[in-house]
Design an enzyme around this catalytic site. Structure first.
Site, PDB file in Angstrom:
ATOM      1  N   SER A 164      -3.263  13.560   9.502  1.00  0.00           N
ATOM      2  CA  SER A 164      -3.457  13.894  10.915  1.00  0.00           C
ATOM      3  C   SER A 164      -2.304  13.446  11.797  1.00  0.00           C
ATOM      4  O   SER A 164      -1.932  14.150  12.742  1.00  0.00           O
ATOM      5  CB  SER A 164      -4.778  13.308  11.435  1.00  0.00           C
ATOM      6  OG  SER A 164      -4.779  11.887  11.372  1.00  0.00           O
ATOM      7  N   CYS A 173     -11.333  18.108   7.617  1.00  0.00           N
ATOM      8  CA  CYS A 173     -10.767  16.762   7.451  1.00  0.00           C
ATOM      9  C   CYS A 173      -9.858  16.416   8.637  1.00  0.00           C
ATOM     10  O   CYS A 173     -10.349  16.173   9.723  1.00  0.00           O
ATOM     11  CB  CYS A 173     -10.061  16.640   6.107  1.00  0.00           C
ATOM     12  SG  CYS A 173      -9.755  14.924   5.608  1.00  0.00           S
ATOM     13  N   ARG A 195     -11.033   7.794  11.721  1.00  0.00           N
ATOM     14  CA  ARG A 195     -10.113   8.188  10.662  1.00  0.00           C
ATOM     15  C   ARG A 195     -10.384   7.394   9.382  1.00  0.00           C
ATOM     16  O   ARG A 195     -10.747   6.227   9.430  1.00  0.00           O
ATOM     17  CB  ARG A 195      -8.662   7.942  11.088  1.00  0.00           C
ATOM     18  CG  ARG A 195      -8.224   8.677  12.327  1.00  0.00           C
ATOM     19  CD  ARG A 195      -6.938   8.131  12.926  1.00  0.00           C
ATOM     20  NE  ARG A 195      -5.869   8.024  11.938  1.00  0.00           N
ATOM     21  CZ  ARG A 195      -5.420   6.867  11.442  1.00  0.00           C
ATOM     22  NH1 ARG A 195      -5.960   5.715  11.835  1.00  0.00           N
ATOM     23  NH2 ARG A 195      -4.441   6.855  10.575  1.00  0.00           N
ATOM     24  N   HIS A 220     -13.424  18.993   2.280  1.00  0.00           N
ATOM     25  CA  HIS A 220     -12.480  20.066   1.964  1.00  0.00           C
ATOM     26  C   HIS A 220     -13.149  21.149   1.115  1.00  0.00           C
ATOM     27  O   HIS A 220     -13.013  21.146  -0.110  1.00  0.00           O
ATOM     28  CB  HIS A 220     -11.296  19.515   1.172  1.00  0.00           C
ATOM     29  CG  HIS A 220     -10.430  18.556   1.906  1.00  0.00           C
ATOM     30  ND1 HIS A 220      -9.278  18.938   2.562  1.00  0.00           N
ATOM     31  CD2 HIS A 220     -10.528  17.213   2.077  1.00  0.00           C
ATOM     32  CE1 HIS A 220      -8.708  17.881   3.106  1.00  0.00           C
ATOM     33  NE2 HIS A 220      -9.450  16.823   2.832  1.00  0.00           N
ATOM     34  N   GLU A 223     -12.143  24.089   0.829  1.00  0.00           N
ATOM     35  CA  GLU A 223     -11.082  24.974   0.335  1.00  0.00           C
ATOM     36  C   GLU A 223     -10.547  24.580  -1.030  1.00  0.00           C
ATOM     37  O   GLU A 223     -10.024  25.426  -1.765  1.00  0.00           O
ATOM     38  CB  GLU A 223      -9.932  25.038   1.350  1.00  0.00           C
ATOM     39  CG  GLU A 223      -9.051  23.797   1.441  1.00  0.00           C
ATOM     40  CD  GLU A 223      -9.637  22.661   2.256  1.00  0.00           C
ATOM     41  OE1 GLU A 223      -8.975  21.623   2.367  1.00  0.00           O
ATOM     42  OE2 GLU A 223     -10.756  22.809   2.786  1.00  0.00           O
TER      43      GLU A 223
END
Length: 227
Positions: free
Chosen positions: A54, A84, A118, A189, A191
């Site tokens: 990030s 995320c 985070r 995630h 993906e």
């Protein structure tokens, strides 16, 4: 009203899981394109802010002068999904922002009325996979196989934010998937599983594409009513 064309989804392509999101969106029937310039946002029906690091993505967004264009896209009401670190970018607040060399805290794009933490589940070695009940997905009775890698969680969500999935940690339910209007975010995630036949998970991206189709149809109906 039918859409009449292929939906066009962008993936912010500065760092992170870009190829994986592109593949997932293509598998859902959308035209998926990487986005590196403000001008490339103009023709999109929706946008993905991918997982990655990030603070690095924050720096690159500023270096590429994308901060204001991305904020404008989010404010436009077009669907945006953050996974995320993308969740961190969409959050209005970070409980534990990283500091740069001058002591300035990392920035977010905002739009999602949440406070995130985070690396809430730990560092890279603490990554894990689990099965989640995830509301609002097709076949929602079937759990989502979720991969958490240095993932954030949501510590506080505003009244307009719908919590879609939680992970129970030390007796506390931590929100890991939320939606507010056309903003969607997950700590995990989906993906990364697209290419794995046994655990392939497209339903989160299918939800985004469905949101894109609904928004485009609404815009078309409004344009028709003004004639």
């Amino acid at each position: 009203m039918t859409i009449g064309r292929t939906l066009r989804a962008g993936v912010l392509a500065l760092q992170g899981d870009v190829r994986e999101h592109l593949a997932a969106l293509e598998a859902c029937g959308a035209e998926a394109v990487p986005i590196r310039r403000a001008s490339e946002l103009a023709d999109l029906d929706g946008l993905v802010l991918p997982g990655g690091e990030s603070t690095a993505i924050d720096r690159l967004i500023r270096a590429f002068e994308l901060s204001e264009p991305l904020k404008a896209f989010i404010a436009s009401g077009k669907p945006v999904y953050g996974s995320c670190s993308g969740m961190i970018l969409l959050a209005d607040r970070i409980a534990d922002p990283a500091l740069d060399r001058d002591g300035a805290p990392q920035r977010t794009l905002g739009g999602l009325d949440v406070t995130v933490r985070r690396n809430a589940f730990g560092r890279q070695r603490d990554s894990f996979e689990t099965e989640l009940k995830f509301d609002s997905l097709s076949d929602s009775e079937r759990p989502v196989h979720a991969v958490f890698i240095r993932a954030p969680w949501i510590e506080q969500a505003g009244s307009e934010v719908e919590v879609l999935a939680v992970v129970r940690i030390e007796g506390i339910d931590r929100a890991v998937a939320v939606r507010s209007g056309n903003l969607l975010a997950t700590s995990f995630h989906p993906e990364v599983l697209v290419q794995e036949s046994e655990t392939s998970e497209l339903r989160v991206h299918e939800l985004l594409v469905s949101m894109m189709a609904s928004r485009l149809s609404q815009d078309a109906n409004q344009a028709e009513s003004r004639k």
